[in-house]
Design an enzyme around this catalytic site. Structure first.
Site, short mmCIF file in Angstrom:
data_model
loop_
_atom_site.label_atom_id
_atom_site.label_comp_id
_atom_site.label_asym_id
_atom_site.label_seq_id
_atom_site.Cartn_x
_atom_site.Cartn_y
_atom_site.Cartn_z
N GLY A 184 -36.13 83.12 -13.42
CA GLY A 184 -36.51 83.40 -11.99
C GLY A 184 -36.75 82.17 -11.02
O GLY A 184 -36.76 82.41 -9.81
N ARG A 214 -33.32 81.98 -26.01
CA ARG A 214 -34.69 81.97 -26.55
C ARG A 214 -34.80 83.14 -27.27
O ARG A 214 -33.96 84.20 -27.62
CB ARG A 214 -35.68 82.17 -25.38
N ASP A 221 -40.53 83.40 -24.88
CA ASP A 221 -39.32 83.04 -24.03
C ASP A 221 -39.62 81.58 -23.81
O ASP A 221 -38.54 81.37 -23.20
CB ASP A 221 -39.66 83.73 -22.54
P1 AMP Z 1 -42.97 79.82 -17.67
O1 AMP Z 1 -44.04 80.27 -18.14
O2 AMP Z 1 -42.96 78.79 -16.86
O3 AMP Z 1 -41.90 79.66 -18.90
O4 AMP Z 1 -42.38 81.29 -16.88
C1 AMP Z 1 -42.37 82.37 -17.19
C2 AMP Z 1 -41.47 83.19 -16.35
O5 AMP Z 1 -41.95 83.33 -14.99
C3 AMP Z 1 -40.03 82.80 -16.44
O6 AMP Z 1 -39.37 84.28 -16.30
C4 AMP Z 1 -39.59 82.08 -14.85
O7 AMP Z 1 -38.56 82.34 -14.73
C5 AMP Z 1 -40.88 82.91 -14.20
N1 AMP Z 1 -41.26 81.92 -13.20
C6 AMP Z 1 -42.12 80.95 -13.26
N2 AMP Z 1 -42.15 80.33 -12.28
C7 AMP Z 1 -41.64 80.84 -10.98
C8 AMP Z 1 -41.52 80.85 -9.71
N3 AMP Z 1 -41.97 79.81 -9.08
N4 AMP Z 1 -40.61 81.62 -9.20
C9 AMP Z 1 -39.79 82.79 -9.87
N5 AMP Z 1 -40.31 82.79 -11.25
C10 AMP Z 1 -40.96 82.08 -11.98
MG MG Z 2 -40.20 79.66 -19.62
#
Ligand code: AMP
Ligand code: MG
Length: 479
Positions: free
Chosen positions: A88, A179, A248
């Site tokens: 994202g 992943r 993930d």
């Molecule tokens: P994480 O817990 O950081 O591994 O992120 C989990 C999910 O949230 C993944 O699909 C990321 O791409 C999405 N994500 C985290 N932060 C953002 C953001 N600022 N904008 C868009 N998607 C995000």
């Molecule tokens: Mg992540």
């Protein structure tokens, strides 16, 4: 500029979406990992100016061979399944093959919205970029399999969290971004054709040696289990807490990936949690092995249609496999801890010896890193009490019974018990200073953490645990 050789983007379009990094106002280079770029990756960027590097590593200029995509994946987040997550806020710019013949992904993180952004802005604040840069590089030099930092740059734009913060983009290098959640993505869609393709691709890329095995999916699961067991054992041996071991965030390559609210323990306690979002301690220090096994079971359940045509048979084969691997995680932990205590070979009493030592640390609220180091170099300087006396008696007896001499034992300890770790209060200081435009702490940390097992008098002050007022209560996620 960079010669990419892309393979993931040749997979069917259900695996990713094509997406380009957003434009930013004023890209400025924070750091570029020159040595890794040239020696590790074979990139020829020596004559590229900082301005060009900043443009390159914020996705403002894309080499001709780039094929920017955002990857699809799902995942169990804190135990709850989310069928669609995906990159994202990240763009996989392309893959390169290093001079040593190893394939790497070059990914920008914080480079803007993608079709997987859901409600997110696709951006990253400077703090998480600084943290991931310092900690992932430190992990590499500590000897832990990990993604690497290639570059970091500020964007000149503000990112809105609880307050406006400077935006930044991190360039991550990984041996792939597949992943457990990538498998879950296709399993949730009941798409065995894509699953099979993902398995074949993963085996080709990471475990080519099992290509001709009869039951490739089971062999694959075993490889992932061994990789994760070694990785988590390594984390535990260094007091590292990942913080968000969602499926993930678990790479099938066995590399540590996604440094969010991660941190290293100072004073030892089994229950330690840093992440502000981990309210129930699911990903605490002591839970990391159980969670890794739980995550592996999620991978196993995706492989059901690939293991055997009969579902019942497949499930029982996978269950048996998981039960067979579960003990490997604990064995690897003991193996690492043995080395930290300077023990060669193995003895049935080692496990209780390790437990006694950790108990001594926890009971006295003692610093994990410094205590291990001191035990090897000057055990007489440790705070003495009944726990320690009893431990030392048993420990010296065990060491007396091994063929190797005391010096060999000490050398072993000093090769696995670091002097320097990226202590959380220093990481926070590095972030605060970077936000005010001062990169000196960030640079210092990147410098001394290249030799974490060696005393460096110039950086003496970074060795110490935080004073009570310096202790960080909670560490925030990358989002
Ligand atoms: P994480 O817990 O950081 O591994 O992120 C989990 C999910 O949230 C993944 O699909 C990321 O791409 C999405 N994500 C985290 N932060 C953002 C953001 N600022 N904008 C868009 N998607 C995000
Ligand atoms: Mg992540």
């Amino acid at each position: 500029m960079i010669d990419f050789d892309n393979t993931y983007s040749t997979l069917p379009e259900s695996f990713y979406v094509e997406a380009t990094p957003e434009s930013v106002s004023n890209p400025v280079l924070l750091d570029f990992n020159r040595e890794f770029a040239s020696e590790g990756l074979g990139l020829n960027l020596d004559t590229t100016s900082d301005a060009e590097l900043a443009a390159l590593f914020t996705g403002q200029i894309l080499p001709k061979s780039a094929s920017p995509i955002s990857l699809a994946y799902a995942g169990h987040q804190f135990g709850h399944f989310v069928p669609q997550l995906g990159d994202g806020r990240a763009h996989l710019i392309g893959e390169i093959v290093s001079p040593a013949g190893k394939r790497y992904d070059i990914q920008l993180k914080g480079s803007g919205q993608t079709p997987f952004s859901r409600r997110g802005d696709g951006k990253s604040a400077l703090g998480p970029v600084v943290r991931e840069y310092i900690v992932s590089e430190a992990m590499h030099f500590l000897g832990v399999p990990t993604t690497r930092a290639l570059a970091a740059a500020t964007t000149g734009d503000l990112v809105y969290r609880e307050e406006p913060l400077p935006g930044a983009i991190f360039t991550r290098v990984a041996s792939s971004h597949i992943r457990i959640g990538t498998f879950e993505y296709f399993a949730a869609r009941h798409d065995p054709v894509s699953l099979r393709l993902l398995l074949d691709y993963s085996i080709d890329r990471h475990y080519p040696e099992i290509k001709d095995e009869e039951n490739r999916s089971l062999c694959f699961l075993e490889r992932v289990a061994h990789g994760h067991a070694a990785m988590v054992a390594h984390w535990l041996s260094l007091g590292f807490i990942h913080g968000v071991m969602n499926t993930d965030n678990m790479s099938i390559s066995g590399e540590t990936i996604d440094y969010g609210p991660c941190a290293f323990i100072d004073n030892f306690a089994l229950d330690t949690v840093f992440s502000s979002i981990d309210r129930y301690g699911r990903y605490s220090y002591k839970n990391q092995i159980d969670i890794a096994i739980w995550n592996l079971s999620r991978l196993a359940s995706c492989l059901v249609p690939l293991v055997h045509d009969d579902q019942k048979t497949a499930v029982s084969m996978l269950e048996e496999a998981i039960n067979g691997y579960a003990h490997v995680y604990e064995e690897k932990r003991i193996e690492m801890m043995r080395r930290k205590l300077g023990l060669f070979g193995s003895h049935p009493e080692d496990e209780s010896l390790i437990r006694d030592w950790l108990h001594y640390l926890e009971d006295g609220d003692r610093d994990f890193t410094l205590s291990f180091r001191k035990l090897g170099e000057a055990p007489e300087e440790l705070v003495n009490n009944a726990f320690l006396t009893e431990f030392l008696l048993k420990w010296e007896k065990r060491r007396g019974n091994q063929a190797k001499d005391l010096q060999q034992s000490r050398d072993l300890m000093n090769s696995v018990n670091p002097v320097f770790i990226p202590r959380n209060h220093h990481v926070e200081r590095a972030i605060q200073a970077a936000m005010e435009g001062d990169l000196s702490i960030f640079q210092d940390m990147n410098h001394f953490l290249r030799k974490p097992y060696v005393e460096q008098s110039k950086f003496e002050s970074y060795k110490n645990p935080p004073k009570p007022h310096e202790r960080i209560q909670a560490t925030f996620c990358g989002t």
